[in-house]
Design an enzyme around this catalytic site. Structure first.
Site, PDB file in Angstrom:
ATOM      1  N   TYR A 115       0.820  -1.200   0.000  1.00  0.00           N
ATOM      2  CA  TYR A 115       0.000   0.000   0.000  1.00  0.00           C
ATOM      3  C   TYR A 115       0.861   1.261   0.000  1.00  0.00           C
ATOM      4  O   TYR A 115       1.853   1.338   0.730  1.00  0.00           O
ATOM      5  CB  TYR A 115      -0.913   0.014   1.237  1.00  0.00           C
ATOM      6  CG  TYR A 115      -1.800   1.224   1.248  1.00  0.00           C
ATOM      7  CD1 TYR A 115      -2.936   1.242   0.445  1.00  0.00           C
ATOM      8  CD2 TYR A 115      -1.479   2.354   1.982  1.00  0.00           C
ATOM      9  CE1 TYR A 115      -3.741   2.369   0.406  1.00  0.00           C
ATOM     10  CE2 TYR A 115      -2.278   3.479   1.945  1.00  0.00           C
ATOM     11  CZ  TYR A 115      -3.408   3.481   1.151  1.00  0.00           C
ATOM     12  OH  TYR A 115      -4.196   4.603   1.099  1.00  0.00           O
ATOM     13  N   TRP A 117       1.252   5.608  -1.883  1.00  0.00           N
ATOM     14  CA  TRP A 117       0.964   6.548  -2.969  1.00  0.00           C
ATOM     15  C   TRP A 117       1.978   6.517  -4.104  1.00  0.00           C
ATOM     16  O   TRP A 117       1.749   7.085  -5.161  1.00  0.00           O
ATOM     17  CB  TRP A 117       0.868   7.969  -2.405  1.00  0.00           C
ATOM     18  CG  TRP A 117      -0.531   8.373  -2.078  1.00  0.00           C
ATOM     19  CD1 TRP A 117      -1.425   7.704  -1.309  1.00  0.00           C
ATOM     20  CD2 TRP A 117      -1.186   9.576  -2.520  1.00  0.00           C
ATOM     21  NE1 TRP A 117      -2.598   8.418  -1.227  1.00  0.00           N
ATOM     22  CE2 TRP A 117      -2.476   9.570  -1.960  1.00  0.00           C
ATOM     23  CE3 TRP A 117      -0.808  10.661  -3.305  1.00  0.00           C
ATOM     24  CZ2 TRP A 117      -3.397  10.602  -2.178  1.00  0.00           C
ATOM     25  CZ3 TRP A 117      -1.714  11.687  -3.516  1.00  0.00           C
ATOM     26  CH2 TRP A 117      -3.005  11.641  -2.966  1.00  0.00           C
TER      27      TRP A 117
HETATM   28  N1  LIG Z   1      -2.096   8.560  12.141  1.00  0.00           N
HETATM   29  C1  LIG Z   1      -2.475   8.587  10.873  1.00  0.00           C
HETATM   30  N2  LIG Z   1      -1.911   7.735   9.987  1.00  0.00           N
HETATM   31  C2  LIG Z   1      -2.273   7.766   8.700  1.00  0.00           C
HETATM   32  C3  LIG Z   1      -3.253   8.682   8.239  1.00  0.00           C
HETATM   33  C4  LIG Z   1      -3.830   9.564   9.179  1.00  0.00           C
HETATM   34  O1  LIG Z   1      -4.700  10.397   8.848  1.00  0.00           O
HETATM   35  N3  LIG Z   1      -3.409   9.503  10.476  1.00  0.00           N
HETATM   36  N4  LIG Z   1      -3.606   8.692   6.918  1.00  0.00           N
HETATM   37  C5  LIG Z   1      -3.448   7.459   6.178  1.00  0.00           C
HETATM   38  C6  LIG Z   1      -3.634   7.655   4.746  1.00  0.00           C
HETATM   39  S1  LIG Z   1      -5.132   8.336   4.287  1.00  0.00           S
HETATM   40  C7  LIG Z   1      -2.726   7.288   3.816  1.00  0.00           C
HETATM   41  S2  LIG Z   1      -3.139   7.400   2.155  1.00  0.00           S
HETATM   42  C8  LIG Z   1      -1.418   6.727   4.204  1.00  0.00           C
HETATM   43  C9  LIG Z   1      -0.282   7.175   3.283  1.00  0.00           C
HETATM   44  O2  LIG Z   1       0.781   6.301   3.395  1.00  0.00           O
HETATM   45  P1  LIG Z   1       1.816   6.070   2.203  1.00  0.00           P
HETATM   46  O3  LIG Z   1       1.158   6.247   0.886  1.00  0.00           O
HETATM   47  O4  LIG Z   1       2.517   4.782   2.463  1.00  0.00           O
HETATM   48  O5  LIG Z   1       2.817   7.286   2.449  1.00  0.00           O
HETATM   49  P2  LIG Z   1       3.896   7.947   1.477  1.00  0.00           P
HETATM   50  O6  LIG Z   1       4.762   8.775   2.352  1.00  0.00           O
HETATM   51  O7  LIG Z   1       3.222   8.646   0.361  1.00  0.00           O
HETATM   52  O8  LIG Z   1       4.733   6.699   0.981  1.00  0.00           O
HETATM   53  C10 LIG Z   1       5.084   6.505  -0.352  1.00  0.00           C
HETATM   54  C11 LIG Z   1       6.509   5.955  -0.381  1.00  0.00           C
HETATM   55  O9  LIG Z   1       6.778   5.581  -1.731  1.00  0.00           O
HETATM   56  C12 LIG Z   1       8.085   6.036  -2.081  1.00  0.00           C
HETATM   57  N5  LIG Z   1       8.097   6.222  -3.542  1.00  0.00           N
HETATM   58  C13 LIG Z   1       7.662   7.272  -4.268  1.00  0.00           C
HETATM   59  N6  LIG Z   1       7.852   7.058  -5.587  1.00  0.00           N
HETATM   60  C14 LIG Z   1       8.432   5.842  -5.686  1.00  0.00           C
HETATM   61  C15 LIG Z   1       8.843   5.059  -6.802  1.00  0.00           C
HETATM   62  O10 LIG Z   1       8.731   5.439  -7.949  1.00  0.00           O
HETATM   63  N7  LIG Z   1       9.377   3.815  -6.521  1.00  0.00           N
HETATM   64  C16 LIG Z   1       9.518   3.349  -5.256  1.00  0.00           C
HETATM   65  N8  LIG Z   1      10.016   2.124  -5.098  1.00  0.00           N
HETATM   66  N9  LIG Z   1       9.133   4.081  -4.184  1.00  0.00           N
HETATM   67  C17 LIG Z   1       8.585   5.294  -4.403  1.00  0.00           C
HETATM   68  C18 LIG Z   1       8.260   7.318  -1.317  1.00  0.00           C
HETATM   69  O11 LIG Z   1       9.643   7.619  -1.177  1.00  0.00           O
HETATM   70  C19 LIG Z   1       7.552   6.990   0.006  1.00  0.00           C
HETATM   71  O12 LIG Z   1       8.444   6.452   0.939  1.00  0.00           O
HETATM   72  O13 LIG Z   1      -1.119   7.089   5.552  1.00  0.00           O
HETATM   73  C20 LIG Z   1      -2.151   6.708   6.455  1.00  0.00           C
HETATM   74  N10 LIG Z   1      -1.705   6.902   7.815  1.00  0.00           N
HETATM   75  N1  LIG Z   2      -0.772  18.442   1.954  1.00  0.00           N
HETATM   76  C1  LIG Z   2      -1.283  17.209   1.968  1.00  0.00           C
HETATM   77  N2  LIG Z   2      -2.487  16.978   1.409  1.00  0.00           N
HETATM   78  C2  LIG Z   2      -3.019  15.724   1.452  1.00  0.00           C
HETATM   79  C3  LIG Z   2      -2.314  14.630   2.000  1.00  0.00           C
HETATM   80  C4  LIG Z   2      -1.044  14.900   2.592  1.00  0.00           C
HETATM   81  O1  LIG Z   2      -0.383  14.009   3.127  1.00  0.00           O
HETATM   82  N3  LIG Z   2      -0.569  16.189   2.552  1.00  0.00           N
HETATM   83  N4  LIG Z   2      -2.852  13.364   1.970  1.00  0.00           N
HETATM   84  C5  LIG Z   2      -3.934  13.103   1.020  1.00  0.00           C
HETATM   85  C6  LIG Z   2      -4.646  11.874   1.387  1.00  0.00           C
HETATM   86  S1  LIG Z   2      -3.903  10.373   1.071  1.00  0.00           S
HETATM   87  C7  LIG Z   2      -5.884  11.870   1.919  1.00  0.00           C
HETATM   88  S2  LIG Z   2      -6.657  10.393   2.273  1.00  0.00           S
HETATM   89  C8  LIG Z   2      -6.593  13.133   2.202  1.00  0.00           C
HETATM   90  C9  LIG Z   2      -7.238  13.069   3.578  1.00  0.00           C
HETATM   91  O2  LIG Z   2      -8.221  13.989   3.690  1.00  0.00           O
HETATM   92  P1  LIG Z   2      -8.906  14.177   5.126  1.00  0.00           P
HETATM   93  O3  LIG Z   2      -9.110  12.879   5.759  1.00  0.00           O
HETATM   94  O4  LIG Z   2     -10.081  15.034   4.946  1.00  0.00           O
HETATM   95  O5  LIG Z   2      -7.747  15.014   5.836  1.00  0.00           O
HETATM   96  P2  LIG Z   2      -7.208  15.205   7.299  1.00  0.00           P
HETATM   97  O6  LIG Z   2      -6.225  16.316   7.176  1.00  0.00           O
HETATM   98  O7  LIG Z   2      -6.739  13.949   7.894  1.00  0.00           O
HETATM   99  O8  LIG Z   2      -8.468  15.663   8.149  1.00  0.00           O
HETATM  100  C10 LIG Z   2      -9.162  16.859   7.882  1.00  0.00           C
HETATM  101  C11 LIG Z   2      -9.584  17.491   9.186  1.00  0.00           C
HETATM  102  O9  LIG Z   2     -10.546  16.693   9.852  1.00  0.00           O
HETATM  103  C12 LIG Z   2     -10.564  17.129  11.196  1.00  0.00           C
HETATM  104  N5  LIG Z   2     -11.047  16.046  12.046  1.00  0.00           N
HETATM  105  C13 LIG Z   2     -10.343  14.989  12.521  1.00  0.00           C
HETATM  106  N6  LIG Z   2     -11.138  14.203  13.280  1.00  0.00           N
HETATM  107  C14 LIG Z   2     -12.350  14.785  13.281  1.00  0.00           C
HETATM  108  C15 LIG Z   2     -13.613  14.465  13.878  1.00  0.00           C
HETATM  109  O10 LIG Z   2     -13.786  13.454  14.563  1.00  0.00           O
HETATM  110  N7  LIG Z   2     -14.649  15.296  13.632  1.00  0.00           N
HETATM  111  C16 LIG Z   2     -14.527  16.413  12.860  1.00  0.00           C
HETATM  112  N8  LIG Z   2     -15.616  17.154  12.655  1.00  0.00           N
HETATM  113  N9  LIG Z   2     -13.350  16.737  12.297  1.00  0.00           N
HETATM  114  C17 LIG Z   2     -12.295  15.946  12.506  1.00  0.00           C
HETATM  115  C18 LIG Z   2      -9.146  17.520  11.556  1.00  0.00           C
HETATM  116  O11 LIG Z   2      -9.158  18.758  12.273  1.00  0.00           O
HETATM  117  C19 LIG Z   2      -8.464  17.585  10.203  1.00  0.00           C
HETATM  118  O12 LIG Z   2      -7.697  18.765  10.021  1.00  0.00           O
HETATM  119  O13 LIG Z   2      -5.696  14.238   2.161  1.00  0.00           O
HETATM  120  C20 LIG Z   2      -4.913  14.252   0.973  1.00  0.00           C
HETATM  121  N10 LIG Z   2      -4.252  15.535   0.900  1.00  0.00           N
HETATM  122 MO   LIG Z   3      -5.082   8.697   1.972  1.00  0.00          MO
END
Ligand SMILES: Nc1nc2c(c(=O)[nH]1)N[C@H]1C(S)=C(S)[C@@H](COP(=O)(O)OP(=O)(O)OC[C@H]3O[C@@H](n4cnc5c(=O)[nH]c(N)nc54)[C@H](O)[C@@H]3O)O[C@H]1N2
Ligand SMILES: Nc1nc2c(c(=O)[nH]1)N[C@H]1C(S)=C(S)[C@@H](COP(=O)(O)OP(=O)(O)OC[C@H]3O[C@@H](n4cnc5c(=O)[nH]c(N)nc54)[C@H](O)[C@@H]3O)O[C@H]1N2
Ligand SMILES: [Mo]
Length: 782
Positions: A115, A117
């Site tokens: 898993y 991005w």
């Molecule tokens: N506590 C908490 N944890 C969360 C979340 C949260 O809201 N709170 N959000 C969750 C969500 S929504 C998501 S989507 C995940 C994201 O989690 P990930 O998608 O696993 O996070 P990234 O840092 O984007 O990791 C991508 C990795 O791929 C590597 N990479 C990029 N391009 C390439 C390539 O071309 N080849 C190879 N081999 N590697 C590459 C980058 O260097 C990086 O280390 O985290 C989750 N974790």
């Molecule tokens: N710059 C940047 N942009 C991103 C990403 C990133 O890593 N960096 N990740 C991308 C990815 S993979 C995803 S999945 C999306 C995630 O998109 P979201 O899940 O919408 O993003 P978050 O920033 O985790 O949360 C948005 C807000 O929800 C609020 N929140 C948290 N818990 C609660 C709750 O229980 N109730 C209410 N009402 N609000 C709450 C927090 O204050 C938080 O700032 O963002 C994407 N966009």
């Molecule tokens: Mo995500």
């Protein structure tokens, strides 16, 4: 010398790289982009970062074990030096190990979900390349769904017949701008998140659209514990509930509509099923508890009068209800989505322009754009013969309980016995919850192979690390189905160190394993890019879109693909018989016989308030008095680009900033700029305190993505070491949202915080590679 300019795109936006003598000297954002993000610049910083993986590397004990059959010491992962080896040797080792595991344990023992991005390019998308390779090898255990909206992806098909409303099929901005009078934002609409898009983003248009709505008179209400989740220029009314109580508020709103006769009985009868059952719950006929505004206010710590008046406003205005993805990344995360649909159904505006609900406006840069009606370019992976995919966020349960049964969306499934973990394009030591639990589980597999461009914590906890190129070092094609542009991503510079493209690494393995013809289909990089483009061009033509032929596209650097306009469920509203939903009833299910029959107490047959395992209104708040919001970071994408300037500049004493309400800080003797220790029973980390009244009392905000760095390396048998950089996932809880969705529930966690009085160890994880040694005669075998 004048730079050569090269078109390219990334998760942070499209750009031209300016290149002089194989060095990137500038990144010029796409001229069509009204608001490029400062984070973009990091793509060039990353290219030359000190923490790049430069040569293939093998963990010392693992290598010794492979040579003389001795102990591989998996418990030392994360705490041992790596031996740099030649590509030949590294590929031989990986190919040999894949074969051994397949022979001894079968393909299901290979976990290749991987898993993450990855990067924006659709051909070099690392996870997809791995899936394609492992499918050719006979299959692998995969991951279903994602961390982003796992709970929604499971519940929405039961309620709406499809999960597409979770992934961003929304009523489009142009329609909102014309019709929406009241925009209610659960979780806000944080512009920080609209900086990115998986697959590339040619225009950052979310702020522009919000300004248009504001100018045209739309009123905004933001329901969130953090005021700045709604940009200030919206002038949004701020309702600041306890985290994880939104379902109660939605029920309180729905009850008010019902009690005051402000609901649309006709809509509920015509377009929904189960209103009777849901009403019995809402009014308390079922359980003796009416879900009134007063009831909701007590749970959420919000004035009931505010809930009542919002309900009345919603009833008399064209109202769009947005719910962020974060709300469903919590214990019982299915409920706020189902409750929001029920609330919108009572209002009766679903399918009307500008009314109804929409999941996650602003979550990424294209949310709110319509999509083009044909698939964006995508590398085909084939059909994986191994069927036992796990829900994405259940990886640790899988590692620690081989052969155990678990429940998922009405099925009882069995975890496979994982022997080899293969990761390319993701970072589980970033994304998974309860990292101390992950570290213990990570000692179980016999082998961990990681392709990375950087020494992330995941690479540091691997056995074999293969250096991957970054996006600027290869040709590719970038596209996202809600973004109006397909981009020719041209190689800007040659690979640094000995880095190779993931596809070339897999080709090297495929040759050794006798599956090269199947894996490559005889195509090289440019052949594939042309093939992906031409496939898209053909399906575009079927929908009346005429894209230029490949040579023209490649020479021009990009092509426009208009995305149009959309009203979510508009067709269903116009003719619910001709456009029946793919639910058992053909309608919106406010009560689901199917879910009810599963008999899950953590996800009953209708939307319901279920107390989270940890929340400010519960018993555990006596020990840990702050609710942790570990949301997405503003200056990076997850862990990506944490080493670049934009992210580094936000750090306090080298650590991730954590925000606290001044009153909560004062009660604990914490001042702005202090190094603090955040802790609970699962772990602890250091961070830099920032005091802010944008947070309601009782919450603490520590974004995700600071690279995990324990005070003592995990390989020394100390899974509970203090984390010194500010990674919130040492504090979060690793449990599924419910038996239905099994999604990540990171937003349900209570913590405490204190000033850290001792001298704090220096953070080096983003600037220094691990201990590397040369491949010496002692371990060389060939
Ligand atoms: N506590 C908490 N944890 C969360 C979340 C949260 O809201 N709170 N959000 C969750 C969500 S929504 C998501 S989507 C995940 C994201 O989690 P990930 O998608 O696993 O996070 P990234 O840092 O984007 O990791 C991508 C990795 O791929 C590597 N990479 C990029 N391009 C390439 C390539 O071309 N080849 C190879 N081999 N590697 C590459 C980058 O260097 C990086 O280390 O985290 C989750 N974790
Ligand atoms: N710059 C940047 N942009 C991103 C990403 C990133 O890593 N960096 N990740 C991308 C990815 S993979 C995803 S999945 C999306 C995630 O998109 P979201 O899940 O919408 O993003 P978050 O920033 O985790 O949360 C948005 C807000 O929800 C609020 N929140 C948290 N818990 C609660 C709750 O229980 N109730 C209410 N009402 N609000 C709450 C927090 O204050 C938080 O700032 O963002 C994407 N966009
Ligand atoms: Mo995500």
């Amino acid at each position: 010398m004048r730079p050569v300019t090269v078109p390219h795109t990334s998760h942070w936006g499209s750009f031209e790289a300016q290149v002089v003598h194989d060095a990137v000297v500038g990144l010029i954002p796409d001229e069509h982009d009204p608001e490029p993000t400062p984070v973009l610049r990091g793509v060039a910083d990353a290219l030359e970062a000190d923490v790049r993986v430069r040569r293939p590397a093998v963990r010392e004990s693992w290598l010794a074990g492979a040579v003389d059959g001795g102990e591989r010491r998996p418990e030392r992962r994360g705490g041992e030096p790596f031996v740099e080896v030649s590509w030949e040797r590294a590929l031989d080792l990986v190919a040999g190990e894949l074969q051994r595991v397949r022979e001894q344990h079968g393909n299901a023992a290979i976990f290749g979900g991987s898993y993450g991005w990855s990067s924006a390019g659709r051909f070099h998308h690392a996870k997809t390349q791995l899936h394609r390779f492992l499918t050719c090898f006979g299959g692998f255990t995969d991951q279903i769904s994602n961390y982003s909206f796992g709970a929604a992806a499971a519940i929405l098909p039961h309620v709406l017949g499809t999960a597409s409303a979770a992934s961003g099929e929304l009523t489009s901005w142009d329609v909102l701008a014309e019709h929406t009078e009241l925009f209610v934002l659960f979780g806000g609409i944080p512009l920080k998140n609209a900086q990115v898009e998986s697959g590339g983003l040619s225009r950052h248009s979310t702020r522009g659209w919000l300004k248009t709505l504001k100018t045209r008179g739309t009123r905004f209400v933001a329901v969130t514990p953090q005021r700045d989740d709604a940009p200030e220029f919206l002038g949004a009314e701020w309702i600041a509930p306890r985290p994880n109580t939104d379902t109660a508020i939605m029920l309180g709103l729905a009850h008010t509509l019902f009690a005051e006769g402000l609901y649309d009985e006709d809509f509920l009868q015509r377009y929904c099923t189960g209103w009777d059952r849901f009403r019995r719950y809402l009014t308390g006929e079922d359980d003796g508890v009416a879900k009134t505004a007063a009831w909701a206010g007590a749970i959420a710590d919000v004035d009931p009068a505010v809930i009542r008046s919002l309900a009345r406003e919603m009833a008399v205005h064209r109202t769009m209800i947005s719910v962020s993805w974060s709300l469903q990344r919590a214990d019982h995360g299915e409920q706020p989505y189902w409750a929001a649909i029920a609330l919108a159904a009572l209002l009766g505006q679903i399918g009307l322009p500008g009314g109804g609900f929409g999941f996650a406006y602003g979550a990424t840069g294209t949310k709110g754009n319509a999509r083009y009606p044909f698939p964006a370019p995508v590398l085909p992976v084939g059909t994986n013969p191994v069927t036992g995919a796990i829900p994405a966020a259940r990886i640790v349960d899988m590692l620690v309980s081989p052969g155990a049964d678990y429940e998922f969306n009405g099925e009882t499934r069995t975890y496979p016995d994982t022997r080899l973990v293969y990761w390319a394009g993701g970072n589980p030591f970033h994304h998974h919850q309860d990292l101390n639990r992950l570290i213990r589980a990570w000692q179980r597999p016999e082998t961990v192979v990681v392709h990375e461009a950087f020494w992330t914590a995941t690479a540091r906890h691997a056995d074999i690390v293969l250096p991957a190129t970054t996006t600027l070092e290869r040709h590719d094609i970038g596209a996202a189905s809600h973004d109006g542009r397909i981009v020719a991503m041209k190689q800007a510079v040659p690979p640094r160190g000995e880095a190779r493209n993931d596809v070339d690494i897999f080709t090297g393995l495929a040759e050794r394993l006798g599956i090269a013809a199947e894996y490559t289909q005889g195509r090289d990089e440019m052949d594939w890019i042309r093939h992906l483009y031409e496939t898209t061009r053909a399906s575009a033509a079927e929908h009346g879109y005429h894209l230029p032929e490949f040579e023209r596209f490649w020479a021009d650097g990009s092509v426009e693909v208009p995305t149009g306009s959309h009203v979510l469920l508009g067709a269903f509203r116009d003719d619910p018989e001709a456009n029946r939903l793919v639910t058992p009833s053909g309608r919106i299910e406010l009560f689901s016989e199917t879910i009810d029959a599963f008999g899950y107490d953590d996800c009953p047959g209708h939307p319901a308030w279920l107390e989270p395992s940890e929340w400010l209104g519960g018993a555990s708040a006596e020990r840990f008095g702050l609710h942790l919001l570990s949301n997405q970071p503003s200056a990076r994408l997850h862990s990506q680009l944490d080493m670049a300037a934009a992210s580094r500049d936000t750090k306090i004493a080298g650590r991730e900033p954590c925000r606290l309400n001044p009153a909560d800080a004062a009660a604990r003797g914490i001042r702005d700029g202090d190094v603090v220790r955040i802790y609970n029973d699962r772990g602890s980390c250091l961070a830099g305190a920032v005091l802010s009244d944008a947070l309601r009392r009782g919450v603490i905000h520590l974004p995700t993505g600071a690279w995990y760095q324990p005070a003592a390396p995990s390989g020394r048998g100390e899974p509970h070491a203090l984390e010194i950089h500010g990674n919130p996932n040492v504090l979060t809880r690793d449990a599924g949202t419910s038996r239905l969705g099994q999604g990540a529930a990171a937003q349900t966690a209570l913590v405490e915080v204190e000033r850290y009085a001792q001298p704090a160890p220096e953070v080096s994880v983003t600037s220094e590679p691990p201990n590397l040694t040369e491949d010496g005669a002692g371990v060389e075998t060939r």
